[in-house]
Design a protein around this motif. Sequence first.
Motif, mmCIF file in Angstrom:
data_model
loop_
_atom_site.group_PDB
_atom_site.id
_atom_site.type_symbol
_atom_site.label_atom_id
_atom_site.label_comp_id
_atom_site.label_asym_id
_atom_site.label_seq_id
_atom_site.Cartn_x
_atom_site.Cartn_y
_atom_site.Cartn_z
ATOM 1 N N SER A 14 0.811 -1.215 0.000
ATOM 2 C CA SER A 14 0.000 0.000 0.000
ATOM 3 C C SER A 14 0.841 1.261 0.000
ATOM 4 O O SER A 14 0.301 2.361 -0.123
ATOM 5 C CB SER A 14 -0.942 0.006 1.213
ATOM 6 O OG SER A 14 -0.205 -0.080 2.423
ATOM 7 N N THR A 15 2.151 1.115 0.135
ATOM 8 C CA THR A 15 3.066 2.257 0.099
ATOM 9 C C THR A 15 4.278 1.894 -0.752
ATOM 10 O O THR A 15 4.558 0.705 -0.966
ATOM 11 C CB THR A 15 3.558 2.627 1.510
ATOM 12 O OG1 THR A 15 4.381 1.565 2.018
ATOM 13 C CG2 THR A 15 2.389 2.878 2.460
ATOM 14 N N PRO A 16 5.029 2.879 -1.211
ATOM 15 C CA PRO A 16 6.249 2.577 -1.962
ATOM 16 C C PRO A 16 7.237 1.732 -1.162
ATOM 17 O O PRO A 16 7.877 0.835 -1.726
ATOM 18 C CB PRO A 16 6.822 3.963 -2.270
ATOM 19 C CG PRO A 16 5.629 4.847 -2.331
ATOM 20 C CD PRO A 16 4.712 4.329 -1.262
ATOM 21 N N ASP A 17 7.369 1.979 0.134
ATOM 22 C CA ASP A 17 8.283 1.169 0.957
ATOM 23 C C ASP A 17 7.841 -0.290 0.988
ATOM 24 O O ASP A 17 8.675 -1.205 0.898
ATOM 25 C CB ASP A 17 8.353 1.721 2.379
ATOM 26 C CG ASP A 17 9.160 3.011 2.465
ATOM 27 O OD1 ASP A 17 9.908 3.306 1.513
ATOM 28 O OD2 ASP A 17 9.037 3.720 3.486
ATOM 29 N N GLU A 18 6.532 -0.496 1.122
ATOM 30 C CA GLU A 18 6.023 -1.868 1.110
ATOM 31 C C GLU A 18 6.227 -2.509 -0.258
ATOM 32 O O GLU A 18 6.503 -3.715 -0.350
ATOM 33 C CB GLU A 18 4.546 -1.883 1.492
ATOM 34 C CG GLU A 18 4.290 -1.539 2.959
ATOM 35 C CD GLU A 18 2.811 -1.538 3.300
ATOM 36 O OE1 GLU A 18 1.984 -1.832 2.395
ATOM 37 O OE2 GLU A 18 2.474 -1.247 4.455
ATOM 38 N N ALA A 19 6.068 -1.724 -1.307
ATOM 39 C CA ALA A 19 6.295 -2.251 -2.656
ATOM 40 C C ALA A 19 7.751 -2.672 -2.822
ATOM 41 O O ALA A 19 8.039 -3.760 -3.348
ATOM 42 C CB ALA A 19 5.922 -1.204 -3.705
ATOM 43 N N ASP A 20 8.675 -1.833 -2.372
ATOM 44 C CA ASP A 20 10.095 -2.171 -2.477
ATOM 45 C C ASP A 20 10.415 -3.436 -1.682
ATOM 46 O O ASP A 20 11.200 -4.290 -2.126
ATOM 47 C CB ASP A 20 10.958 -1.006 -1.974
ATOM 48 C CG ASP A 20 10.936 0.181 -2.922
ATOM 49 O OD1 ASP A 20 10.668 -0.018 -4.123
ATOM 50 O OD2 ASP A 20 11.192 1.312 -2.452
ATOM 51 N N GLU A 21 9.806 -3.562 -0.509
ATOM 52 C CA GLU A 21 10.027 -4.754 0.320
ATOM 53 C C GLU A 21 9.487 -6.005 -0.376
ATOM 54 O O GLU A 21 10.125 -7.070 -0.369
ATOM 55 C CB GLU A 21 9.347 -4.574 1.674
ATOM 56 C CG GLU A 21 9.573 -5.721 2.655
ATOM 57 C CD GLU A 21 8.920 -5.467 4.003
ATOM 58 O OE1 GLU A 21 8.913 -6.417 4.824
ATOM 59 O OE2 GLU A 21 8.413 -4.363 4.239
ATOM 60 N N TYR A 22 8.317 -5.867 -1.003
ATOM 61 C CA TYR A 22 7.743 -7.000 -1.724
ATOM 62 C C TYR A 22 8.631 -7.391 -2.899
ATOM 63 O O TYR A 22 8.875 -8.590 -3.135
ATOM 64 C CB TYR A 22 6.338 -6.657 -2.206
ATOM 65 C CG TYR A 22 5.658 -7.805 -2.921
ATOM 66 C CD1 TYR A 22 5.036 -8.818 -2.198
ATOM 67 C CD2 TYR A 22 5.648 -7.893 -4.312
ATOM 68 C CE1 TYR A 22 4.427 -9.885 -2.842
ATOM 69 C CE2 TYR A 22 5.042 -8.947 -4.968
ATOM 70 C CZ TYR A 22 4.434 -9.942 -4.228
ATOM 71 O OH TYR A 22 3.844 -11.009 -4.860
ATOM 72 N N LEU A 23 9.111 -6.402 -3.642
ATOM 73 C CA LEU A 23 9.971 -6.691 -4.789
ATOM 74 C C LEU A 23 11.219 -7.437 -4.344
ATOM 75 O O LEU A 23 11.645 -8.404 -4.988
ATOM 76 C CB LEU A 23 10.372 -5.399 -5.500
ATOM 77 C CG LEU A 23 9.250 -4.499 -6.030
ATOM 78 C CD1 LEU A 23 9.829 -3.324 -6.803
ATOM 79 C CD2 LEU A 23 8.282 -5.270 -6.880
#
Length: 218
Positions: A14-23
């Motif tokens: 739901s946030t760019p930080d979470e997206a980076d962590e998922y990637l």
Amino acid sequence: MNYDHVLLPSGVASTPDEADEYLAGQQGLAETEVVAELAAVLNRRNGELPEADTFLGTESVGGAATGAVLQVSCPYDAIGFVRNLLFEIATPREYAVYDPQLAWLIDPAGRVDITVTHGGAGEFPYVTKALLDLWIPALVDPNPYLIAERADQVYIQTYRDPVGVYTIEYRDGSPDRHFGTTADDPSEVVALIWAWATGAKLADTDWKRIEFEPEQRR
């Protein structure tokens, strides 16, 4: 130098930080069936074009151990075309588009399918409350406006002036049904645009009918 977009499943961040962590967590995992399908469509569409008109920044995409994630690079002059193509193929598969350069996570969950024009970034095929929360407070020169359009002559728009005051206008089918107001609080602007987008009643704010000169009545 290329511009990157990343496709990832809707709802995993739901946030760019979470997206980076998922990637990061998907690195080393076998490519999923959906990612292989997305990559195949992009590679086919790219391969159908003359070499001078191709839009990928690499020879092809996909085929890497990136799990449920697909990274797509393109030349800067193809950003708009590629982004529109990604929405075309990703949204029906419930995939989000992540722009790491702008730190924008554009997730189709909870979307309203209307045409949105962001003054600094072009057109988008849908809007969500999260995107309005992201975009409206950050509207800046040289093009600090946003338009959401449902049909010809049916739209809502806002413009942020240099001191931070928002002008909000909506048109309900004709110049005779064109109204405007102003607001200082971006959250108020978000609430008005989201209410309009979802078909809810607009807040009882100080709406005034806007009169147009005869030559402007189109």
